[in-house]
Design an enzyme around this catalytic site. Structure first.
Site, PDB file in Angstrom:
ATOM      1  N   ASN A   9     -27.155   9.278   5.026  1.00 51.10           N
ATOM      2  CA  ASN A   9     -28.471   9.481   5.640  1.00 51.10           C
ATOM      3  C   ASN A   9     -28.809  10.969   5.533  1.00 51.10           C
ATOM      4  O   ASN A   9     -28.287  11.780   6.291  1.00 51.10           O
ATOM      5  CB  ASN A   9     -28.418   9.023   7.107  1.00 51.10           C
ATOM      6  CG  ASN A   9     -29.720   9.289   7.834  1.00 51.10           C
ATOM      7  OD1 ASN A   9     -30.720   9.687   7.236  1.00 51.10           O
ATOM      8  ND2 ASN A   9     -29.710   9.079   9.155  1.00 51.10           N
ATOM      9  N   LYS A  11     -31.441  12.461   6.265  1.00 54.13           N
ATOM     10  CA  LYS A  11     -32.354  12.931   7.323  1.00 54.13           C
ATOM     11  C   LYS A  11     -33.461  13.795   6.710  1.00 54.13           C
ATOM     12  O   LYS A  11     -33.889  13.541   5.584  1.00 54.13           O
ATOM     13  CB  LYS A  11     -31.574  13.632   8.435  1.00 54.13           C
ATOM     14  CG  LYS A  11     -30.421  12.746   8.957  1.00 54.13           C
ATOM     15  CD  LYS A  11     -29.797  13.221  10.223  1.00 54.13           C
ATOM     16  CE  LYS A  11     -28.664  12.271  10.642  1.00 54.13           C
ATOM     17  NZ  LYS A  11     -28.045  12.645  11.900  1.00 54.13           N
ATOM     18  N   HIS A 100     -32.253   4.228  14.474  1.00 55.71           N
ATOM     19  CA  HIS A 100     -31.439   5.451  14.463  1.00 55.71           C
ATOM     20  C   HIS A 100     -31.658   6.232  15.758  1.00 55.71           C
ATOM     21  O   HIS A 100     -32.772   6.290  16.278  1.00 55.71           O
ATOM     22  CB  HIS A 100     -31.765   6.327  13.244  1.00 55.71           C
ATOM     23  CG  HIS A 100     -30.738   7.400  13.070  1.00 55.71           C
ATOM     24  ND1 HIS A 100     -30.775   8.569  13.791  1.00 55.71           N
ATOM     25  CD2 HIS A 100     -29.621   7.457  12.313  1.00 55.71           C
ATOM     26  CE1 HIS A 100     -29.711   9.295  13.466  1.00 55.71           C
ATOM     27  NE2 HIS A 100     -29.000   8.652  12.575  1.00 55.71           N
ATOM     28  N   GLU A 102     -31.998   9.252  16.426  1.00 62.47           N
ATOM     29  CA  GLU A 102     -33.053  10.285  16.432  1.00 62.47           C
ATOM     30  C   GLU A 102     -34.422   9.643  16.573  1.00 62.47           C
ATOM     31  O   GLU A 102     -35.338  10.231  17.165  1.00 62.47           O
ATOM     32  CB  GLU A 102     -32.937  11.136  15.164  1.00 62.47           C
ATOM     33  CG  GLU A 102     -31.742  12.084  15.275  1.00 62.47           C
ATOM     34  CD  GLU A 102     -30.919  12.220  14.012  1.00 62.47           C
ATOM     35  OE1 GLU A 102     -31.439  12.001  12.922  1.00 62.47           O
ATOM     36  OE2 GLU A 102     -29.717  12.545  14.142  1.00 62.47           O
ATOM     37  N   GLU A 172     -23.230   4.384  16.257  1.00 64.21           N
ATOM     38  CA  GLU A 172     -23.282   5.843  16.179  1.00 64.21           C
ATOM     39  C   GLU A 172     -23.461   6.399  17.596  1.00 64.21           C
ATOM     40  O   GLU A 172     -24.594   6.504  18.087  1.00 64.21           O
ATOM     41  CB  GLU A 172     -24.465   6.302  15.324  1.00 64.21           C
ATOM     42  CG  GLU A 172     -24.452   5.798  13.904  1.00 64.21           C
ATOM     43  CD  GLU A 172     -25.353   6.650  13.003  1.00 64.21           C
ATOM     44  OE1 GLU A 172     -24.808   7.350  12.153  1.00 64.21           O
ATOM     45  OE2 GLU A 172     -26.580   6.626  13.184  1.00 64.21           O
ATOM     46  N   GLY A 178     -23.841  14.898  14.638  1.00 66.06           N
ATOM     47  CA  GLY A 178     -24.149  16.289  14.325  1.00 66.06           C
ATOM     48  C   GLY A 178     -23.465  17.295  15.233  1.00 66.06           C
ATOM     49  O   GLY A 178     -23.806  18.476  15.232  1.00 66.06           O
ATOM     50  N   SER A 218     -20.363  12.524  12.955  1.00 67.90           N
ATOM     51  CA  SER A 218     -19.403  13.565  12.574  1.00 67.90           C
ATOM     52  C   SER A 218     -18.261  13.049  11.703  1.00 67.90           C
ATOM     53  O   SER A 218     -17.129  13.523  11.816  1.00 67.90           O
ATOM     54  CB  SER A 218     -18.868  14.293  13.819  1.00 67.90           C
ATOM     55  OG  SER A 218     -19.923  14.976  14.477  1.00 67.90           O
TER      56      SER A 218
HETATM   57  P1  13P Z   1     -23.603  13.302  11.290  1.00 64.96           P
HETATM   58  O1  13P Z   1     -22.683  12.692  10.262  1.00 64.96           O
HETATM   59  O2  13P Z   1     -24.270  14.557  10.818  1.00 64.96           O
HETATM   60  O3  13P Z   1     -22.937  13.431  12.628  1.00 64.96           O
HETATM   61  O4  13P Z   1     -24.814  12.239  11.487  1.00 64.96           O
HETATM   62  C1  13P Z   1     -24.524  10.896  11.671  1.00 64.96           C
HETATM   63  C2  13P Z   1     -25.783  10.138  11.553  1.00 64.96           C
HETATM   64  O5  13P Z   1     -26.679  10.252  12.389  1.00 64.96           O
HETATM   65  C3  13P Z   1     -25.949   9.250  10.398  1.00 64.96           C
HETATM   66  O6  13P Z   1     -27.054   8.421  10.536  1.00 64.96           O
END
Ligand code: 13P
Length: 263
Positions: A9, A11, A100, A102, A172, A178, A218
């Site tokens: 992803n 982003k 997701h 976010e 997640e 992150g 992560s």
């Molecule tokens: P990170 O791997 O940067 O922690 O993000 C995970 C994520 O949100 C994947 O959709």
């Protein structure tokens, strides 16, 4: 057997040139090392670079699936800024993310909207990765299982058995995204087992045993193997570490090397 599935992803990162380069590096390595034999792989560029990435994957005849980070439930109409399932399919997209964290917690999407998106994508013949997971305060308050169950039941309302072969769940935990703090393999495995029981209560044990559940938060090359070898972790959804070809490929290799899971 559940074939592992690893998604990158991206982003809101990269530009057109970097998107092309990353897709090309991945396509070449996946083909050379035949990584797709033991692992399904998808990448999710920003909408505006989907076409660029599509062209790279097409020119390399790559098996890497092209994904979209979001979708709008209606097929067309007055929805300024949104993108529909027919548009995504037209651009070569085969898999979309819904729910997701976010989009839930930064953009403010409700369980109801996430369910509409999930059903619209599945109805259109797309694959869906429905993302779920608890926030830090929910975990601290002992709410992890309830939050995951609520998000699963709400997100999957109205999904029919015929569509389940195109469904993946991504667990997640929000506090792990992150932050560099991944869930321990044991905690992730525990959450995945509980999620699978919720899926069993919705769709029956056999169907639940076939649905892939990715872990996200992560994940990097150095912690992928211990996560991917857990019996109910069927791959990963990768953010930051998916922006570097070698790092992402080392996660794909760890997933591909993990023992077979499911029946
Ligand atoms: P990170 O791997 O940067 O922690 O993000 C995970 C994520 O949100 C994947 O959709």
């Amino acid at each position: 057997m559940r074939k592992p599935f690893v998604g990158g992803n991206w982003k809101m990162n990269l530009d057109a040139a970097a998107s092309r380069t990353l897709a090309d590096d991945l396509a070449r390595a996946v083909a050379t090392d035949r990584l797709d034999q033991a692992c399904d792989i998808a990448i999710f560029p920003p909408f505006v670079y989907i076409r660029h990435v599509h062209n790279v994957l097409r020119d390399r005849s790559s098996s890497i699936m092209l994904g979209a980070q979001d979708i709008w439930p209606d097929p067309s109409g007055a929805f300024t800024g949104e993108v529909s399932a027919p548009m995504l399919k037209d651009c070569g997209v085969s898999v979309v993310l819904t729910g997701h964290s976010e989009r839930r917690h930064v953009i403010g999407e409700s369980d109801e909207l996430i369910n509409r998106k999930t059903r619209a994508a599945l109805d259109a013949g797309l694959q869906v990765i429905l993302c779920i997971g608890e926030k830090l305060e929910e975990r601290a308050g002992g709410q992890t299982d309830q939050v995951n169950e609520r998000q699963l039941r709400a997100g999957l309302a109205g999904v029919i058995p015929d569509q389940l072969s195109r469904l993946t769940i991504a667990y997640e935990p929000v506090w792990a995204i992150g932050t560099g703090k991944n869930a321990t393999p044991a905690d992730a495995q525990d959450a995945h087992t509980k999620c699978r029981s919720v899926l069993a209560s919705l769709f029956g044990a056999d169907a639940a045993g076939r649905i892939r559940i990715q872990y996200g938060g992560s994940v990097k090359g150095s912690n992928a193997a211990e996560l991917m070898t857990q019996p109910d972790i069927d791959g990963g959804l990768i953010g930051g570490a998916s922006l570097k070809a070698e790092e992402f490929l080392s996660i794909v290799r760890a997933a591909a090397a993990a023992p077979s899971k499911g029946r």
